[in-house]
Each structure stands twice: as C-alpha cells, then as structure tokens.
Design an enzyme around this catalytic site. Sequence first.
Site, PDB file in Angstrom:
ATOM      1  CG  HIS A  46       8.539  -2.769   4.391  1.00 16.44           C
ATOM      2  ND1 HIS A  46       8.627  -3.676   3.371  1.00 16.44           N
ATOM      3  CD2 HIS A  46       9.765  -2.699   4.962  1.00 16.44           C
ATOM      4  CE1 HIS A  46       9.857  -4.148   3.327  1.00 16.44           C
ATOM      5  NE2 HIS A  46      10.571  -3.569   4.277  1.00 16.44           N
ATOM      6  CD  GLU A  57      15.605   0.964   9.809  1.00 13.59           C
ATOM      7  OE1 GLU A  57      15.974   0.291  10.797  1.00 13.59           O
ATOM      8  OE2 GLU A  57      16.370   1.337   8.928  1.00 13.59           O
TER       9      GLU A  57
HETATM   10  N1  ACO Z   1       4.482   8.237   6.563  1.00 14.26           N
HETATM   11  C1  ACO Z   1       3.501   8.893   5.894  1.00 14.26           C
HETATM   12  N2  ACO Z   1       3.049   8.500   4.678  1.00 14.26           N
HETATM   13  C2  ACO Z   1       3.618   7.417   4.141  1.00 14.26           C
HETATM   14  C3  ACO Z   1       4.629   6.689   4.772  1.00 14.26           C
HETATM   15  C4  ACO Z   1       5.065   7.139   6.033  1.00 14.26           C
HETATM   16  N3  ACO Z   1       6.024   6.512   6.704  1.00 14.26           N
HETATM   17  N4  ACO Z   1       5.001   5.658   3.990  1.00 14.26           N
HETATM   18  C5  ACO Z   1       4.260   5.734   2.888  1.00 14.26           C
HETATM   19  N5  ACO Z   1       3.422   6.799   2.971  1.00 14.26           N
HETATM   20  C6  ACO Z   1       2.448   7.247   1.997  1.00 14.26           C
HETATM   21  C7  ACO Z   1       3.133   7.749   0.736  1.00 14.26           C
HETATM   22  O1  ACO Z   1       3.444   9.117   0.833  1.00 14.26           O
HETATM   23  C8  ACO Z   1       2.095   7.472  -0.303  1.00 14.26           C
HETATM   24  O2  ACO Z   1       1.133   8.492  -0.253  1.00 14.26           O
HETATM   25  P1  ACO Z   1       0.526   9.110  -1.604  1.00 14.26           P
HETATM   26  O3  ACO Z   1      -0.092   7.936  -2.316  1.00 14.26           O
HETATM   27  O4  ACO Z   1      -0.434  10.123  -1.100  1.00 14.26           O
HETATM   28  O5  ACO Z   1       1.712   9.654  -2.342  1.00 14.26           O
HETATM   29  C9  ACO Z   1       1.419   6.196   0.186  1.00 14.26           C
HETATM   30  O6  ACO Z   1       1.693   6.121   1.589  1.00 14.26           O
HETATM   31  C10 ACO Z   1       1.905   4.951  -0.466  1.00 14.26           C
HETATM   32  O7  ACO Z   1       3.301   4.881  -0.372  1.00 14.26           O
HETATM   33  P2  ACO Z   1       4.082   3.809  -1.225  1.00 14.26           P
HETATM   34  O8  ACO Z   1       4.510   4.418  -2.510  1.00 14.26           O
HETATM   35  O9  ACO Z   1       3.275   2.580  -1.340  1.00 14.26           O
HETATM   36  O10 ACO Z   1       5.315   3.564  -0.318  1.00 14.26           O
HETATM   37  P3  ACO Z   1       6.667   2.903  -0.736  1.00 14.26           P
HETATM   38  O11 ACO Z   1       6.496   1.476  -1.029  1.00 14.26           O
HETATM   39  O12 ACO Z   1       7.411   3.689  -1.734  1.00 14.26           O
HETATM   40  O13 ACO Z   1       7.362   3.185   0.640  1.00 14.26           O
HETATM   41  C11 ACO Z   1       8.875   3.315   2.336  1.00 14.26           C
HETATM   42  C12 ACO Z   1       8.084   2.361   1.444  1.00 14.26           C
HETATM   43  C13 ACO Z   1       9.938   4.003   1.497  1.00 14.26           C
HETATM   44  C14 ACO Z   1       9.555   2.473   3.425  1.00 14.26           C
HETATM   45  C15 ACO Z   1       7.930   4.350   2.969  1.00 14.26           C
HETATM   46  O14 ACO Z   1       6.896   3.703   3.671  1.00 14.26           O
HETATM   47  C16 ACO Z   1       8.648   5.369   3.820  1.00 14.26           C
HETATM   48  O15 ACO Z   1       9.150   6.357   3.295  1.00 14.26           O
HETATM   49  N6  ACO Z   1       8.707   5.141   5.183  1.00 14.26           N
HETATM   50  C17 ACO Z   1       9.408   6.038   6.053  1.00 14.26           C
HETATM   51  C18 ACO Z   1      10.901   5.759   6.054  1.00 14.26           C
HETATM   52  C19 ACO Z   1      11.240   4.453   6.726  1.00 14.26           C
HETATM   53  O16 ACO Z   1      10.672   4.073   7.738  1.00 14.26           O
HETATM   54  N7  ACO Z   1      12.242   3.761   6.152  1.00 14.26           N
HETATM   55  C20 ACO Z   1      12.690   2.458   6.638  1.00 14.26           C
HETATM   56  C21 ACO Z   1      12.095   1.340   5.839  1.00 14.26           C
HETATM   57  S1  ACO Z   1      12.496  -0.239   6.479  1.00 14.26           S
HETATM   58  C22 ACO Z   1      14.013  -0.620   5.862  1.00 14.26           C
HETATM   59  O17 ACO Z   1      14.341  -0.295   4.751  1.00 14.26           O
HETATM   60  C23 ACO Z   1      14.972  -1.344   6.658  1.00 14.26           C
END
Ligand code: ACO
Length: 367
Positions: A253, A308
Amino acid sequence: MNMHLTKSQIGLDGVPAAETVLSHVEGERGELIIAGEHVADLAGKSSFESVTARLWNGATGRPLSEANVRASLGGARQRAFDRLAALLPATRGLSIVDGFRAAIAGLRGESGIDHEATVVGAFPVIAGALVQQAKGHDPVAPDPNISHAADTLKMLRGRKADAREIAALDAYLVTVCDHGMNASTFTTRVVASTQADLFAAVTAGYCALTGPLHGGAPEPVLEMLDAIGTRERIKPWVYDALARGERLMGFGHRIYRVRDPRADVLKAAIERLAADGADLPFASEVEAYIRQALRRKNPDRPLETNVEFFTAILLDALAIPRQAFTPIFAVARAVGWTAHAREQQRTGRLIRPSSSYVGPIPGVARG
Ligand code: ACO
C-alpha cells in the site's frame, strides 16, 4: 524547468492535496478514521446508510439522518431501475467492469432526488443488471423498503439474502466507503474542482478505480488463490511469481507501513459470516506465507496485506461473481466520491498543479 523528479515526487507521495473532514489514513499506525470514528468501530455496528448520512453531512453541512438516506436511496434505486432501458444498450458486448463505466456515464439528475443519492442509488441497480445480463437474465427489480446492502445482494443474485449475508455486505460497504486521498477520490476531486457536475466527477473516479493497482485487484486475488490451488504449492508458486518480478495482488500500500486495518475488519466479517464457500484457513496460510516472502524480498519496505485480499474472499463467499468485484467496490466508494466532490466544490478552488518540463527548449542546445 529541466529538473527530473524522484519516484516519490512523480507519485505525489505524502503531498496533501485537500483539506477534508471525511476520512483520514494514518499509515504508520495502521489506522483509518471515517466520519470521526475508527473503521473497526463502524463496520458491523453502524449501517451503510448511517455512515453515508454522516459523510454527506460533513461534506455539505446539511443535516441528514439515517432514515433520510434510507428513503432517498430506496427512491433512487427505483428511479435507476426505471431508466435501465436507456442505460443498458451502451453496455452490450462489454465486460461487467467496462459496461458499468458505460452505464454510469449515462446517469443524469432526477427531479426530487439529490444528485448524491441518484448516483449511490443507481450503482447497485446497474451492477445487478449487468450481472443478470451476463447470465442472459432480465434485471431484478429493487425493493425500496429494504436496506441498501440487502437490496444490492437481491439484485445481484436474484434472491433474498439472509441476515448474516446482509450484515457481511453492509460491513464491507462501510469499511471501504471512503479512504483519504486515494487515486479515484483524487480524480473525482480534480474533476469536481473544474465545476463539472457530480455525474462527470464520479464517472472519472470509477475509471481510476478499475486499475489493478487500485480497485481492480480483488479479481486477480482470487485468480492467484485458484492458481496456487493447494497448500503444497504455496511456496513454489509465490517464489516463482516474485522471481518473475510480479506484484502479488492484495499486498502492499502506498500509505500503510503496517497492516491495512480494513483487512482485519473484513476478515472478522468473513468469520461472522461463517461461509461454507470460503476456505479461510487456506487463504490465511497463503497470506502468512506471502507476508513472509515480501519481508524477505523487500526488508526495508514493509509490504503487508491490504483490503483487497479479504475483499476478494468476502465477496466470493457472498456468491458475487468475481467479474463484478470492482463495480461492487464502486457501490461503496460512491459515497466517498460524492462527499469529496461536494467538499471540493465548496472550496471553489480549481486543482491545477504544475509539471517539471524535461523536454527540449527552443534555441537551447541539448547537453
Ligand atoms: N508484490 C510484490 N512486490 C511489491 C508489491 C506487491 N504487492 N507491492 C510493492 N512491491 C514492491 C515494488 O515492486 C517495489 O519494488 P522495487 O523497489 O524493487 O521496485 C517496492 O515493493 C516498493 O513499492 P512502492 O513503490 O513503495 O509501492 P507503491 O506505493 O507504488 O505501491 C501498490 C502500492 C500499488 C498498492 C502496490 O503495493 C501494489 O502494486 N500492490 C498490488 C496491487 C494491489 O494490491 N492493489 C490494491 C491496493 S489497495 C486499494 O487501492 C484499494
């Protein structure tokens, strides 16, 4: 000019873009306040109609009771049903998620009903009609005298729901009805700030919701659980997915650095539902292993379960087809969008940020 932005700046991380009385996300502590109460003190205790009354009150300053909202949503569902013949042709041949977008784009003001109620009342009617249409059935007529959660389930499934099912959906609707400055709420506020009408603003909000990084995640969560299939396959499946660089749906998140409080609220709602259809022990095992694997992969960036993951399990246990999960999210979030749009409109201020230009400048040689 000519200044490259960081990843956080591009994502507007931590930038306050509005003053709001509606909800607050405390990411470090894992807290969510909606209409002045912690989410765990609302879900399962206050009805969707009463939380809606409080949010609309906060946004407009007009006093509204739970009974007012219940009556206006009942009337709005009925009016939306009467207009389905005009709304549904635009959805033919589209998926439920896309058809929902096309149908809500056709909404307009109904005399005698506040626009907020027209929107929130219409959403479950349209979602229900699209689910029935996908099965080749006629839409199920709403019942203005039952609760929004009860009627939503009835229109989606074509039969009356029992009290436990209604309570579970009501808890879900309350849990996800608003959540600070998430992407779809921000989108809604931007459109509302141009003085476009409420229908345009919420249609834009829904478009932002559909992406898998936001409200499009629960269907892929179920696909992931299906693909894993058995306890023995949890470890290798997760290992392979992370090795391929995939994001695991239902985890991570932008704001929360600890567990999303909504995940626990929904898990408790699933337990109360005691649904035969939900294999909660299996899902919990998958969840525990993924949290461990994400801690190993990104030790410096806490990635915990988000709303989710348990949304998918709860809606599936309620026998709602997975193709309709995003529209059902919108049924709840429409309250937050309409409240935020009204709150934004009251400021009278256009949202118009700037950008950092990194393109060529006429007459200046590239370095
Ligand atoms: N699985 C694996 N790796 C992840 C995940 C995940 N679910 N989420 C983040 N990461 C990784 C990223 O790839 C990144 O890795 P890197 O530094 O090697 O590139 C690192 O963790 C940091 O990520 P952030 O940039 O801090 O994540 P961001 O704030 O952009 O992401 C998000 C938030 C979009 C929700 C993300 O966690 C994600 O894509 N989750 C999966 C989709 C999801 O569950 N969506 C629903 C969100 S809840 C809602 O909106 C109601």
